[in-house]
Each structure stands twice: as structure tokens, then as C-alpha cells.
Design a protein around this motif. Sequence first.
Motif, mmCIF file in Angstrom:
data_model
loop_
_atom_site.group_PDB
_atom_site.id
_atom_site.type_symbol
_atom_site.label_atom_id
_atom_site.label_comp_id
_atom_site.label_asym_id
_atom_site.label_seq_id
_atom_site.Cartn_x
_atom_site.Cartn_y
_atom_site.Cartn_z
ATOM 1 N N TYR A 285 0.804 -1.066 0.024
ATOM 2 C CA TYR A 285 0.052 0.024 0.008
ATOM 3 C C TYR A 285 0.777 1.038 0.204
ATOM 4 O O TYR A 285 2.064 1.162 0.618
ATOM 5 C CB TYR A 285 -0.850 -0.304 1.165
ATOM 6 C CG TYR A 285 -1.967 -0.987 1.281
ATOM 7 C CD1 TYR A 285 -3.093 -0.874 0.675
ATOM 8 C CD2 TYR A 285 -1.504 -2.459 1.546
ATOM 9 C CE1 TYR A 285 -4.314 -1.805 0.696
ATOM 10 C CE2 TYR A 285 -2.599 -3.342 1.730
ATOM 11 C CZ TYR A 285 -3.921 -3.074 1.445
ATOM 12 O OH TYR A 285 -4.780 -4.025 1.188
ATOM 13 N N ALA A 286 0.341 2.259 -0.554
ATOM 14 C CA ALA A 286 0.977 3.499 -0.646
ATOM 15 C C ALA A 286 1.068 4.074 0.686
ATOM 16 O O ALA A 286 -0.064 4.341 0.934
ATOM 17 C CB ALA A 286 0.666 4.408 -1.918
ATOM 18 N N LEU A 287 2.021 4.521 1.109
ATOM 19 C CA LEU A 287 1.725 5.279 2.430
ATOM 20 C C LEU A 287 1.643 6.885 1.964
ATOM 21 O O LEU A 287 1.932 7.362 1.271
ATOM 22 C CB LEU A 287 2.841 5.227 3.411
ATOM 23 C CG LEU A 287 3.437 3.944 3.733
ATOM 24 C CD1 LEU A 287 4.774 3.878 4.617
ATOM 25 C CD2 LEU A 287 2.242 3.216 4.759
ATOM 26 N N PRO A 288 0.910 7.518 2.873
ATOM 27 C CA PRO A 288 0.456 9.205 2.601
ATOM 28 C C PRO A 288 1.969 10.023 2.841
ATOM 29 O O PRO A 288 1.840 11.123 2.179
ATOM 30 C CB PRO A 288 -0.492 9.354 3.650
ATOM 31 C CG PRO A 288 -0.498 8.446 4.842
ATOM 32 C CD PRO A 288 0.181 7.198 4.184
ATOM 33 N N PHE A 289 2.779 9.466 3.525
ATOM 34 C CA PHE A 289 4.021 10.117 3.450
ATOM 35 C C PHE A 289 5.558 9.480 4.034
ATOM 36 O O PHE A 289 4.832 8.083 4.561
ATOM 37 C CB PHE A 289 3.857 11.312 4.632
ATOM 38 C CG PHE A 289 3.020 11.188 5.999
ATOM 39 C CD1 PHE A 289 4.073 10.225 6.858
ATOM 40 C CD2 PHE A 289 1.738 11.275 6.316
ATOM 41 C CE1 PHE A 289 3.479 10.094 8.137
ATOM 42 C CE2 PHE A 289 1.272 10.888 7.291
ATOM 43 C CZ PHE A 289 1.958 10.191 8.443
ATOM 44 N N PRO A 290 6.368 9.590 3.741
ATOM 45 C CA PRO A 290 7.374 8.833 4.313
ATOM 46 C C PRO A 290 7.601 8.639 5.785
ATOM 47 O O PRO A 290 6.946 9.617 6.567
ATOM 48 C CB PRO A 290 8.785 9.798 3.835
ATOM 49 C CG PRO A 290 8.454 10.456 2.882
ATOM 50 C CD PRO A 290 6.927 10.701 3.194
ATOM 51 N N VAL A 291 7.955 7.548 6.266
ATOM 52 C CA VAL A 291 7.949 7.005 7.738
ATOM 53 C C VAL A 291 9.262 6.792 7.934
ATOM 54 O O VAL A 291 9.645 5.481 8.378
ATOM 55 C CB VAL A 291 6.910 6.057 7.843
ATOM 56 C CG1 VAL A 291 6.628 5.777 9.580
ATOM 57 C CG2 VAL A 291 5.523 6.276 7.299
ATOM 58 N N PRO A 292 10.063 7.693 8.171
ATOM 59 C CA PRO A 292 11.715 7.267 8.491
ATOM 60 C C PRO A 292 11.866 7.050 10.245
ATOM 61 O O PRO A 292 12.845 6.796 10.467
ATOM 62 C CB PRO A 292 12.284 8.523 8.051
ATOM 63 C CG PRO A 292 11.547 9.661 8.292
ATOM 64 C CD PRO A 292 9.990 8.982 8.073
ATOM 65 N N ASP A 293 11.140 7.599 11.099
ATOM 66 C CA ASP A 293 11.208 7.534 12.262
ATOM 67 C C ASP A 293 9.945 7.522 13.207
ATOM 68 O O ASP A 293 8.881 7.179 12.670
ATOM 69 C CB ASP A 293 11.914 9.082 12.739
ATOM 70 C CG ASP A 293 11.212 10.220 12.452
ATOM 71 O OD1 ASP A 293 9.954 10.153 12.240
ATOM 72 O OD2 ASP A 293 11.906 11.225 12.167
ATOM 73 N N ALA A 294 10.182 7.345 14.551
ATOM 74 C CA ALA A 294 9.085 7.273 15.380
ATOM 75 C C ALA A 294 8.095 8.331 15.284
ATOM 76 O O ALA A 294 6.886 7.986 15.358
ATOM 77 C CB ALA A 294 9.588 6.971 16.886
ATOM 78 N N ALA A 295 8.302 9.627 15.117
ATOM 79 C CA ALA A 295 7.376 10.770 15.146
ATOM 80 C C ALA A 295 6.610 10.641 13.971
ATOM 81 O O ALA A 295 5.307 10.756 13.988
ATOM 82 C CB ALA A 295 8.258 12.163 14.985
ATOM 83 N N ALA A 296 7.153 9.921 12.911
ATOM 84 C CA ALA A 296 6.348 9.960 11.635
ATOM 85 C C ALA A 296 5.525 8.693 11.920
ATOM 86 O O ALA A 296 4.298 8.546 11.391
ATOM 87 C CB ALA A 296 7.089 9.925 10.424
ATOM 88 N N ALA A 297 5.827 7.628 12.459
ATOM 89 C CA ALA A 297 5.319 6.464 12.750
ATOM 90 C C ALA A 297 4.107 6.936 13.729
ATOM 91 O O ALA A 297 2.903 6.348 13.209
ATOM 92 C CB ALA A 297 6.104 5.490 13.526
ATOM 93 N N ILE A 298 4.058 7.768 14.612
ATOM 94 C CA ILE A 298 2.941 8.151 15.286
ATOM 95 C C ILE A 298 1.755 8.866 14.452
ATOM 96 O O ILE A 298 0.567 8.529 14.532
ATOM 97 C CB ILE A 298 3.502 8.906 16.436
ATOM 98 C CG1 ILE A 298 3.890 8.127 17.489
ATOM 99 C CG2 ILE A 298 2.165 9.703 17.183
ATOM 100 C CD1 ILE A 298 4.747 8.794 18.559
ATOM 101 N N ARG A 299 2.329 9.632 13.582
ATOM 102 C CA ARG A 299 1.387 10.381 12.622
ATOM 103 C C ARG A 299 0.683 9.332 11.704
ATOM 104 O O ARG A 299 -0.541 9.597 11.219
ATOM 105 C CB ARG A 299 2.359 11.456 11.896
ATOM 106 C CG ARG A 299 2.627 12.921 12.599
ATOM 107 C CD ARG A 299 2.895 13.842 11.661
ATOM 108 N NE ARG A 299 3.680 13.627 10.415
ATOM 109 C CZ ARG A 299 4.939 13.372 10.112
ATOM 110 N NH1 ARG A 299 5.872 13.594 11.299
ATOM 111 N NH2 ARG A 299 5.566 13.059 8.883
#
Length: 151
Positions: free
Chosen positions: A78-92
Motif C-alpha cells: 500500500y502507498a503510504l501518505p508520507f515517508p515514515v523514517p522515524d518514530a514521530a512519523a510512525a505516530i502520525r
Amino acid sequence: MSTVDARSDVAARLDALQAALAAEHAAVYGYGVVGGRIGDDRENEAAAAYAAHRSRRDSLARTVRDLGGRPAVAAAGYALPFPVPDAAAAIRLAAVLEERVAAVYSDLVRATEGPLRLEAAGALREAAVRAVRWRGSGVAFPGLAERADQD
């Protein structure tokens, strides 16, 4: 209700169930990404959400089969809505996943009645609560405000 109306009603329920199933497939995939990036402090929360979405996915697949449908299968990715490089992005990402699932369950609440509606409302509530936990704030009508932003 005529036979045609009854078939149309079942088809509308199946469509809404299939949309919820597809959303749950995407959420399970997304939580795989969240789990790989989330910090230790929220790892248990991510694992619990992952398990909840897997359970809902499996329940929806059974319901679709019980109504005579063929459950939608998960995509390979699945395409993610934005890059997820770290924990903060994972929470978002976790918050976005929950908001999207809530929106689909809002549709399912409208398309069903009786026990199916009760299940959909419960799933909507659970997704809204998880979204608030991830985001740290909520919306007045989960599943509706987010959809207005998408239109």
C-alpha cells in the motif's frame, strides 16, 4: 420490500463491508510499518492496534462470506501518505490510519442496521479513540470531519 429492493440493500451492505475490509487490510499493512519505526515507549500500543485491526479484518471477511460475497483480498503493498523514517512519523501514520478507518466505518454505520450497525459503530468508536491517543487531540464527529477535508 420487493425482491429487487432486498437485493439492492444486500449489495449496498456488501459494498460498505468490502470498503471496511479493504480499509482494515490497509491498516494492518500500515501498522506493520508503524511497528517497525515506533519507539519502545509506544510499542505495546502499536501491537494492540495491529491485533485489533487483524481481528476486525477477519471478522469482516467472515461477514462478507456469510452474506454471500467474496471477501476482498489484501494488496501486496500500500502507498503510504508520507515517508515514515522515524518514530514521530510512525505516530502520525498511526493517527492517519485510524482516521481513515473511522471514516469507512462511518459509511458502514449508515449502510447497515441491527447487529451489523452495532458492530460498525463499535469499530468507529475504537478507531476514533485510537486516533485521539495517537494524535493527542480529537474531533467532534469522528469519521465525518476527516471526510470533509478529502472532498
